[in-house]
Design an enzyme around this catalytic site. Structure first.
Site, PDB file in Angstrom:
ATOM      1  N   GLU A  82     -38.321  17.957  79.102  1.00  0.00           N
ATOM      2  CA  GLU A  82     -37.243  18.686  79.766  1.00  0.00           C
ATOM      3  C   GLU A  82     -36.072  17.730  79.999  1.00  0.00           C
ATOM      4  O   GLU A  82     -36.231  16.512  79.872  1.00  0.00           O
ATOM      5  CB  GLU A  82     -37.735  19.260  81.101  1.00  0.00           C
ATOM      6  CG  GLU A  82     -38.837  20.288  80.943  1.00  0.00           C
ATOM      7  CD  GLU A  82     -39.215  20.950  82.263  1.00  0.00           C
ATOM      8  OE1 GLU A  82     -38.538  20.684  83.274  1.00  0.00           O
ATOM      9  OE2 GLU A  82     -40.178  21.739  82.258  1.00  0.00           O
ATOM     10  N   ILE A  94     -36.727  19.600  71.643  1.00  0.00           N
ATOM     11  CA  ILE A  94     -37.851  20.292  71.006  1.00  0.00           C
ATOM     12  C   ILE A  94     -37.614  20.444  69.503  1.00  0.00           C
ATOM     13  O   ILE A  94     -36.675  21.113  69.070  1.00  0.00           O
ATOM     14  CB  ILE A  94     -38.095  21.667  71.659  1.00  0.00           C
ATOM     15  CG1 ILE A  94     -38.256  21.503  73.182  1.00  0.00           C
ATOM     16  CG2 ILE A  94     -39.315  22.343  71.034  1.00  0.00           C
ATOM     17  CD1 ILE A  94     -39.312  20.510  73.631  1.00  0.00           C
ATOM     18  N   GLU A 135     -42.648  11.147  70.418  1.00  0.00           N
ATOM     19  CA  GLU A 135     -44.118  11.064  70.517  1.00  0.00           C
ATOM     20  C   GLU A 135     -44.533   9.967  71.499  1.00  0.00           C
ATOM     21  O   GLU A 135     -45.584   9.340  71.346  1.00  0.00           O
ATOM     22  CB  GLU A 135     -44.749  10.817  69.136  1.00  0.00           C
ATOM     23  CG  GLU A 135     -44.581  11.955  68.162  1.00  0.00           C
ATOM     24  CD  GLU A 135     -45.403  13.178  68.540  1.00  0.00           C
ATOM     25  OE1 GLU A 135     -46.544  13.025  68.988  1.00  0.00           O
ATOM     26  OE2 GLU A 135     -44.890  14.291  68.391  1.00  0.00           O
TER      27      GLU A 135
END
Length: 385
Positions: free
Chosen positions: A132, A162, A369
């Site tokens: 976020e 995203i 990641e």
């Protein structure tokens, strides 16, 4: 006692054959598109179709659902081959795993049966929505909430960074379901649900052929059966997923580094200076030797971690090895691509040649990641446990 040591340290021939097929497809059909994909910053639907037709998008799935059932090592070998020529295209395969592994590890049989055949065939594409605007490396700081209303959950919030935004057919969305106890739950949210939209897209340094955006959820209703795993245990869903999918970033980094090394090496054979090829100059020979060595070392660490993932029982030190592979491979990719630019000189700095794109693509492997700083934390914690 008869020794079988050589066989213990080799990759099965059928996996090597599939790797060679992926390499051929990448070199012949993806490489010619790579510069345009980067320049146009457009999602390569044609490449995704190609990967689907060749069963490459089926790599993360078991045969039961129409996948290849070949495991983590084969999957990341394929990511590596595609990333050698186009990191954006490699991300198509990486996100196939990132957006589906939470289901593989934690979802109900009903959710798997509903989505996995369509994912394995390439008909559908997933996404993973954890980060976020104010919660990146610290997922516990997320503000997205989900409130129970009968047999449904009402989700509100905004996600950020995203991958596959606007492309995915569903998103694995993490939301707080108990603020007092700071509990998070994972939900499968279909892209066509009312109240779901993509707020904006990022304009990035690299991997420009892969859209990165901010999904917005405004009173999005999902049925209770769309919960992935156990209510309130969403953080463990996220961490168990990232423990394995960070190997995708490692494989992408190894591919980028090898692609840059191969290109610089070939250029050095053909470029003349002072009356001879520049690969005869010891200063450049040493650069190329270090590039090749660092990438080979990264690959060995990657393959070791992948093989650990493929064991029936999860090894206790798996997080340490997947973090080490991601950390080392991505740092190496950044170092190698910078050296590749230096070997090409002025030509390395212009987009007529691919190494500047490889450098821009390499940078993100140190960030997503789980940043490399977070990877060092994971490794150190395992060492002191």
């Amino acid at each position: 006692m008869e020794t079988t040591a050589p066989d213990l340290y080799s990759i099965p021939q059928d996996m090597l054959d599939f790797r060679d097929l992926v390499r051929q497809i990448a070199q012949e059909q993806i490489a010619p598109r790579a510069a345009d994909i980067d320049r146009e910053a457009a999602y390569p639907h044609d490449i995704r179709k190609l990967l689907a037709e060749q069963d490459i998008l089926g790599l993360p799935f078991s045969e039961e659902y129409g996948g290849t059932g070949t495991g983590t090592l084969m999957l990341q070998m394929a990511v590596e081959e595609i990333a050698k020529v186009c990191a954006s295209s490699a991300l198509i395969l990486m996100i196939q795993e990132l957006g589906s592994l939470p289901l593989t590890l934690h979802a109900s049989d009903e959710l798997k049966a509903k989505w996995f055949p369509k994912l394995a065939s390439g008909e559908c594409s997933p996404a993973f929505a954890l980060s976020e605007p104010e919660a990146g490396s610290d997922p516990a700081a997320m503000r997205t909430t989900a409130v129970r209303d009968g047999d449904e959950w009402v989700i509100n919030g905004t996600k950020n960074w995203i991958t596959n935004a606007g492309i995915a057919d569903y998103y694995v969305v993490f939301a707080k379901t108990d603020r007092e106890k700071n509990r998070i739950t994972a939900f499968l949210v279909e892209a066509d649900r009312p109240g779901f939209s993509i707020g904006n897209y990022e304009h990035k340094l690299g991997i420009k052929g892969s859209p990165t955006g901010s999904p917005v959820l405004e009173d999005v209703r999902v049925p209770h059966e769309n919960i992935i795993g156990v209510e309130g245990k969403g953080l463990s869903v996220a961490l168990s997923t990232l423990e394995r999918t960070r190997l995708g970033a490692a494989a992408q980094a190894v591919g980028i580094a090898q692609g840059a090394t191969d290109y610089a090496n070939q250029y050095a054979k053909e470029r003349l200076a002072f009356g001879k090829p520049i690969n005869q100059l010891q200063g450049l020979q040493f650069k190329l030797a270090d590039m090749e060595t660092g990438t080979a070392a990264a690959r060995e660490l990657l393959y070791k971690a992948c093989a650990m993932c493929d064991r029936p029982e999860r090894p206790a030190d798996l997080p340490k090895y997947t973090s080490m592979a991601k950390l080392f491979a991505s740092d190496n990719a950044m170092k190698v691509t910078l050296e590749a630019i230096q070997i090409l000189g002025g030509y390395g700095y212009v987009n007529d040649y691919p190494v500047e794109r490889m450098m821009r693509d390499a940078k993100i492997t140190q960030i997503y990641e789980g940043t490399n700083e977070i990877q060092r934390v994971v490794i150190a914690r395992q060492m002191t446990a």
